[in-house]
Design a protein around this motif. Structure first.
Motif, PDB file in Angstrom:
ATOM      1  N   TYR A 113       0.807  -1.216   0.000  1.00  0.00           N
ATOM      2  CA  TYR A 113       0.000   0.000   0.000  1.00  0.00           C
ATOM      3  C   TYR A 113       0.844   1.272   0.000  1.00  0.00           C
ATOM      4  CZ  TYR A 113      -4.644  -2.015   0.655  1.00  0.00           C
ATOM      5  OH  TYR A 113      -5.833  -2.678   0.473  1.00  0.00           O
ATOM      6  N   VAL A 160     -14.483   4.628   2.550  1.00  0.00           N
ATOM      7  CA  VAL A 160     -14.593   3.612   1.503  1.00  0.00           C
ATOM      8  C   VAL A 160     -16.051   3.251   1.251  1.00  0.00           C
ATOM      9  CG1 VAL A 160     -14.115   1.199   0.945  1.00  0.00           C
ATOM     10  CG2 VAL A 160     -12.301   2.648   1.851  1.00  0.00           C
ATOM     11  N   ALA A 259      -9.565  -0.358  -2.614  1.00  0.00           N
ATOM     12  CA  ALA A 259      -9.158   0.683  -3.558  1.00  0.00           C
ATOM     13  C   ALA A 259      -9.918   0.551  -4.865  1.00  0.00           C
ATOM     14  CB  ALA A 259      -7.656   0.603  -3.802  1.00  0.00           C
ATOM     15  N   ASP A 260     -10.103  -0.682  -5.347  1.00  0.00           N
ATOM     16  CA  ASP A 260     -10.845  -0.884  -6.593  1.00  0.00           C
ATOM     17  C   ASP A 260     -12.309  -0.488  -6.442  1.00  0.00           C
ATOM     18  OD1 ASP A 260      -8.560  -1.772  -7.801  1.00  0.00           O
ATOM     19  OD2 ASP A 260      -9.042  -3.904  -7.596  1.00  0.00           O
ATOM     20  N   LEU A 271      -9.021   7.780  -2.921  1.00  0.00           N
ATOM     21  CA  LEU A 271      -8.035   6.698  -3.047  1.00  0.00           C
ATOM     22  C   LEU A 271      -6.859   6.843  -2.074  1.00  0.00           C
ATOM     23  CD1 LEU A 271      -8.016   6.115  -6.900  1.00  0.00           C
ATOM     24  CD2 LEU A 271      -8.779   4.529  -5.128  1.00  0.00           C
ATOM     25  N   VAL A 274      -7.818   5.451   1.220  1.00  0.00           N
ATOM     26  CA  VAL A 274      -7.765   3.994   1.262  1.00  0.00           C
ATOM     27  C   VAL A 274      -6.339   3.525   1.516  1.00  0.00           C
ATOM     28  CG1 VAL A 274      -8.262   1.860   0.014  1.00  0.00           C
ATOM     29  CG2 VAL A 274      -9.718   3.852  -0.306  1.00  0.00           C
ATOM     30  N   ALA A 275      -5.379   4.153   0.842  1.00  0.00           N
ATOM     31  CA  ALA A 275      -3.984   3.765   1.033  1.00  0.00           C
ATOM     32  C   ALA A 275      -3.541   3.980   2.476  1.00  0.00           C
ATOM     33  CB  ALA A 275      -3.088   4.555   0.077  1.00  0.00           C
TER      34      ALA A 275
END
Length: 419
Positions: A113, A160, A259-260, A271, A274-275
C-alpha cells in the motif's frame, strides 16, 4: 534480568478491546475478501456468517478459559492445564507458526500500500523492526499506538463505504446475486469460511495478554466478546459494499479490493484515504500479532517447549524481550522469502487447530468455572475441523509438514538428557 519474572497488569477493558480490534480489522478487511470471493463468489457472505459463528464459539471458549487461567500463553496454557502437555504444545505450536506467517503477510500488505514493488520487501522488514521496537518498550505503548491506528482505520473504512455506495455505480439491483455461491457450491462456501476465519482470529491476542490485564476474570471475557462483535459488524458492512461495487468476479481477482471499489466510482480523491487506511490497518494487525506471538513463545519457553533462554522478561519494560526479538527475526526472514497470498490459508490451518484445542479444553471445565454452555464448545470444535478440511490442499499439506517438524522437535527434546 530474570528468566521467569511475571508481567505487570496494566490493561483495562478498553485497551484490550483496542488490541483485539487492531489485530482483526487489518487482517480481514484488506486481505481476506479476494481469496474468499475466488472460492465462493457471492457466497462469501454465507462463508462470512459461518466463520463468524465458529469464531463466536471459539471466543466464548477462550474467554471462559482465560478467566480461569489469566496468564500469558492463551490456549497453550489451557491445553496443558485441561488436556495434557502434548495438547498444549500442539496448540502453542499452531499459534506460533500460524501467526508468524500472518505477521509476514501483514508486513507485505503494508508495503504493497505504500511503496513501489521494488521496495516492498525492504519496507516490510523495516516495518517489522520498528513495531518490534515499539513492543519492546512496553505493552502500554502498544495499546496507545493501536488505539490511534484503529481510529484511523475505522475512519478510512467509513470513507470507503461512502465512496463505493454514494459515489460508485452500485445500486439496489446489484444486491440480487450477492448471496449466491454459483458453481462453487457448499464446498466453496466452506472454503471461503476457512479463509475468512483468518480475519477473526485477532481476539486471541486478548487471551494471550492475560497476564497483563487488570481484573482478568471480568476484563478478558468482556473484551473478547466486544471486540469480536465490532469486527463482525465492520466485516459485514465492508463485504457487502465491495461486492456491490465490484461484483464477485472482479473482487475475486482484485489485489486491492477496497481501492478498486472506490476507483470504479466518482470519488477518486478518496483513493489516498484507502492507502492510508490500508497501511494503518496492517500496521495495527502487525503490532498486535508481534505482541501475541511473543507472549505465547514466552509461555512455551517457560515449559521448555521452546528454548528456555527465550523465557526472559525485561526488568524495566516488563516485556518478553527475547521472545519478541526472536519473532521479529523469523518474520523478517519470511518477508524476504514468502508469498503474500499463500500465507492466509497456512495461517488459518494453524489457528483453527489452536482453537480446536481451546474448545476441547473449555469443554472439560467444571460447572463452577463455566460461563457458557457446553454445546457452544462442541459446535466450535466441529466447526474448526470442518473448516480445516475444506482449506486449499496446499495449505493443509504445508501445515501438516510444519506440525510434523514441531512434534519431532518436542520428541527429541523429551528424549534428551535431563528430561
Amino acid at each position: 534480568m530474570t528468566d521467569h519474572a511475571g508481567l505487570v497488569r496494566r490493561l483495562g477493558v478498553a485497551d484490550a478491546v483496542v488490541i483485539g480490534l487492531g489485530s482483526m480489522i487489518g487482517a480481514g478487511v484488506f486481505s481476506a475478501f479476494a481469496p474468499a470471493a475466488a472460492a465462493a463468489g457471492g457466497g462469501l457472505l454465507i462463508g462470512l456468517a459461518i466463520a463468524a459463528v465458529v469464531a463466536y464459539c471459539n471466543a466464548t471458549s477462550s474467554a471462559q478459559l482465560a478467566a480461569q487461567y489469566p496468564t500469558s500463553g492463551g490456549t497453550y496454557v489451557y491445553g496443558r492445564e485441561r488436556l495434557g502437555d502434548w495438547w498444549g504444545f500442539l496448540a502453542g505450536w499452531g499459534f506460533v507458526i500460524g501467526k508468524t506467517a500472518s505477521c509476514a503477510a501483514m508486513a507485505l500488505t503494508f508495503a504493497a500500500y505504500t511503496v513501489p514493488p521494488a521496495w516492498q520487501r525492504p519496507t516490510a522488514v523495516a516495518a517489522v523492526l520498528v513495531l518490534a521496537a515499539v513492543n519492546y518498550r512496553g505493552i502500554t505503548r502498544t495499546a496507545r499506538l493501536t488505539r490511534v491506528i484503529v481510529v484511523v482505520v475505522l475512519l478510512a473504512l467509513a470513507v470507503v463505504v461512502a465512496a463505493a455506495l454514494l459515489g460508485g455505480q452500485a445500486g439496489p439491483d446489484d444486491a440480487a446475486p450477492l448471496w449466491s455461491p454459483g458453481a462453487a457450491g457448499p464446498y466453496g462456501v466452506l472454503q471461503s469460511a476457512g479463509l475468512l476465519f483468518f480475519a477473526f482470529a485477532g481476539y486471541a491476542r486478548i487471551a494471550t495478554l492475560g497476564e497483563e490485564v487488570r481484573d482478568p476474570e471480568r476484563t478478558i471475557p468482556r473484551s473478547i466478546v466486544i471486540a469480536l462483535a465490532v469486527a463482525v459488524a465492520v466485516y459485514a458492512l465492508v463485504a457487502v459494499t465491495v461486492l456491490l461495487a465490484l461484483g464477485p468476479e472482479r473482487l475475486a481477482v482484485s489485489r486491492a479490493p477496497l481501492a478498486d471499489a472506490v476507483a470504479v466510482g466518482s470519488w477518486g480523491w478518496a483513493l489516498p484515504v484507502v492507502a492510508v487506511g490500508g497501511a494503518a490497518a496492517t500496521l495495527g494487525a502487525l503490532l498486535a500479532l508481534i505482541a501475541g506471538v511473543g507472549r505465547t513463545t514466552l509461555a512455551m519457553a517457560r515449559q521448555a517447549d521452546l528454548p528456555r533462554w527465550v523465557a526472559a522478561v525485561h526488568p524495566r519494560h516488563q516485556v518478553p524481550h527475547r521472545a519478541e526479538i526472536t519473532v521479529a527475526v523469523v518474520v523478517c526472514l519470511l518477508v524476504l522469502t514468502t508469498d503474500l497470498r499463500g500465507a492466509i490459508g497456512f495461517s488459518s490451518f494453524g489457528v483453527l487447530l489452536y482453537y480446536l484445542v481451546a474448545n476441547l479444553s473449555a469443554f472439560t471445565q467444571p460447572p463452577d468455572q463455566r460461563r457458557f454452555p457446553r454445546w457452544l464448545q462442541v459446535l466450535g470444535a466441529a466447526g474448526c475441523l470442518l473448516l480445516v478440511a475444506t482449506l486449499p490442499w496446499q495449505a493443509v499439506l504445508a501445515g501438516l509438514a510444519v506440525f510434523a517438524v514441531g512434534i519431532a522437535y518436542r520428541l527429541a527434546r523429551l528424549a534428551g538428557p535431563g528430561t
